[in-house]
Write an enzyme that holds these catalytic residues in place. Structure first.
Site, PDB file in Angstrom:
ATOM      1  N   ARG A   1     106.867  75.220  26.959  1.00  0.00           N
ATOM      2  CA  ARG A   1     106.561  76.122  25.872  1.00  0.00           C
ATOM      3  C   ARG A   1     105.229  75.661  25.349  1.00  0.00           C
ATOM      4  NH1 ARG A   1     110.724  75.756  21.080  1.00  0.00           N
ATOM      5  NH2 ARG A   1     110.052  73.745  21.330  1.00  0.00           N
TER       6      ARG A   1
ATOM      7  N   PHE B   1     119.319  78.751  19.132  1.00  0.00           N
ATOM      8  CA  PHE B   1     119.289  77.402  19.071  1.00  0.00           C
ATOM      9  C   PHE B   1     120.458  76.766  19.061  1.00  0.00           C
ATOM     10  CE2 PHE B   1     117.846  73.281  17.578  1.00  0.00           C
ATOM     11  CZ  PHE B   1     116.550  73.134  18.051  1.00  0.00           C
TER      12      PHE B   1
ATOM     13  N   TYR C   1     109.114  70.938   9.373  1.00  0.00           N
ATOM     14  CA  TYR C   1     108.468  70.066   9.986  1.00  0.00           C
ATOM     15  C   TYR C   1     107.721  70.765  11.238  1.00  0.00           C
ATOM     16  CZ  TYR C   1     112.778  70.029  12.631  1.00  0.00           C
ATOM     17  OH  TYR C   1     113.993  70.132  13.190  1.00  0.00           O
ATOM     18  N   LYS C   2     108.047  72.081  11.461  1.00  0.00           N
ATOM     19  CA  LYS C   2     107.393  72.886  12.422  1.00  0.00           C
ATOM     20  C   LYS C   2     105.803  73.414  11.882  1.00  0.00           C
ATOM     21  CE  LYS C   2     111.800  73.298  14.965  1.00  0.00           C
ATOM     22  NZ  LYS C   2     112.935  73.946  15.169  1.00  0.00           N
TER      23      LYS C   2
ATOM     24  N   ASP D   1     117.602  82.450  10.569  1.00  0.00           N
ATOM     25  CA  ASP D   1     116.914  81.335  10.669  1.00  0.00           C
ATOM     26  C   ASP D   1     115.546  81.726  11.045  1.00  0.00           C
ATOM     27  OD1 ASP D   1     115.982  78.819  11.834  1.00  0.00           O
ATOM     28  OD2 ASP D   1     117.958  78.341  12.641  1.00  0.00           O
TER      29      ASP D   1
END
Ligand SMILES: *Cc1c(COP(=O)(O)O)cnc(C)c1O
Length: 410
Positions: A383, A132, A234-235, A209
């Site tokens: 995605r 990322f 928050y995912k 991560d």
């Protein structure tokens, strides 16, 4: 589109057989007629309806009612309390090693700085080229700041780092290896214990991560002998936009953890207002400033729900959802030239899949306007994020059908 009929029957059969199907109705907005398919729970999880009550009662009873006294009555302990909850429910981490703070970006910085400080004679940080952006950018900054080199691992577009890739990159110069448990684009699921062992055999430390896995793929950080880990809340933890991240530091590294952002609330005696920084004992030393209490509320509802369901059941549904999505994409879009650029073996992927086609770049605004909400990642990927507790098989199929219908004719 006669082939849709058996697929729709399949989706409904899978929903009917799904032991977790009833949980979807606990999420606010699940019955919103304008949202046909929410396929981006890997970027921003939906709120639980329980969260409305938790937020309101916090404002009324705790903030308005207790005012400044609230800090002494529990708020100051919340980062470690919620950290332990995340550790127990989703990370396989014993108490005292996790805390909630900052953003993932800032925690990546703190943990990586502490790791390279713990290997002062070594000169390299190993990271993969497809990690990322924030992970790569933070490590670039640390390398420049500390006079270190980055060693890049090159990966397959539809894959991710293996133990062999990492073994080829590490050596006596490696201080730290930074990798994602689930790759944000391909969805590749890394073999954390095998890679961690390779890193340790080279005398280096590892920072994982888990932003794209925590809450959807089980983890066993203690058992896997991980050194440091961080991830978003928050995912798949549904903490809400900008909710703070979490950090894990293995017990064996806590005592020597060198905090690069020394703030008063990570000091041993914050209210002593002393003259020199002395780190707090334990995981509390990861904290820098005042903890974001309001940001930690919503995630507690999701963590309680995951605890009720169990991570193994969450993972089992996730595997079925992504497998069904691959099947539907192949059937409805294969002849349009759409390719699945995620691992086809469910044991090697997380809870999202990426599909690629040159036309996808311009499709998202039209799809979002129709209530079909995946996201787009360069160079040509859509995605499909399938948050196991809030996504149905039928919704997944509807979304994929609308994407197929938006493509130029084959
Ligand atoms: C989403 C994500 C981030 C986001 O970091 P923030 O600081 O919360 O913006 C970082 N790393 C990975 C791997 C991610 O998937």
């Amino acid at each position: 589109m006669s082939e849709n009929v058996p697929l729709l029957t399949r989706a409904r059969t899978l929903d009917a057989a799904d032991p977790l199907s009833s949980y979807r109705s606990r999420f606010e907005g699940h019955d919103d007629p304008d949202i046909v398919a929410y396929l981006d729970g890997n970027s921003l999880g939906r709120p639980l309806t329980d969260t409305l009550g938790r937020l309101e009662s916090f404002v009324r009873e705790q903030w308005a009612g207790r005012l400044i006294r609230g800090w002494d009555e529990g708020w100051l302990d919340l980062p470690e309390q919620v950290g332990d909850l995340i550790g127990r429910v989703a990370l396989g981490a014993a108490a005292g090693q996790c805390t909630v703070a900052d953003s993932t970006s800032v925690l990546l910085y703190k943990l990586a700085r502490a790791a390279v400080a713990a290997r002062p004679e070594r000169t390299e940080i190993v990271i993969d080229r497809d990690n990322f952006p924030t992970d790569r950018f933070i490590m670039e900054g640390i390398a420049a700041e500390r006079g270190l080199q980055l060693r890049w691992v090159e990966l397959q577009y539809d894959g991710g780092a293996t133990a062999a890739d990492v073994a080829a990159a590490v050596g006596p110069q490696t201080a730290l290896v930074v990798l994602s448990h689930v790759a944000y684009r391909s969805g590749h699921l890394a073999d954390v214990p095998a890679i961690t062992e390779v890193v340790h055999d080279a005398g280096a430390l590892v920072l994982w991560d888990l932003s794209h896995s925590v809450g959807s793929v089980p983890a066993e950080l203690d058992q896997w002998n991980v050194d440091y880990a961080t991830g978003c809340s928050y995912k798949y933890l549904n903490g809400g936009p900008g909710a703070p991240a979490w950090a894990y530091v293995a017990q064996r590294h806590l005592e020597d953890f060198q905090q690069p952002i020394q703030g008063w609330l990570g000091s041993a005696d914050p209210f002593g207002m002393g003259s020199d920084f002395e780190p707090a004992a334990g995981i509390r030393r990861i904290i820098s400033g005042t903890p974001p209490i309001i940001g930690m509320l919503a995630m507690q509802d999701m963590l309680e729900l995951i605890a009720e369901v169990g991570m193994d059941a969450v993972r089992a549904k996730s595997v079925l959802l992504t497998s069904f999505a691959v099947e539907a994409v192949d059937a409805l879009m294969g002849e349009h030239g759409v390719v699945v650029t995620s691992p086809r073996d469910p044991d090697q992927r997380g809870s999202h899949i990426t599909i690629d086609h040159p036309a996808f770049k311009d499709l998202i605004p039209e799809l979002w306007a129709k209530g079909v909400i995946p996201d787009y990642r360069n160079p040509s990927g859509i995605r499909l994020g399938l948050s196991p507790l809030s996504t149905s098989f039928e919704e997944t199929l509807l979304g994929i059908q609308r994407i197929a219908e938006s493509l130029p004719p084959a």
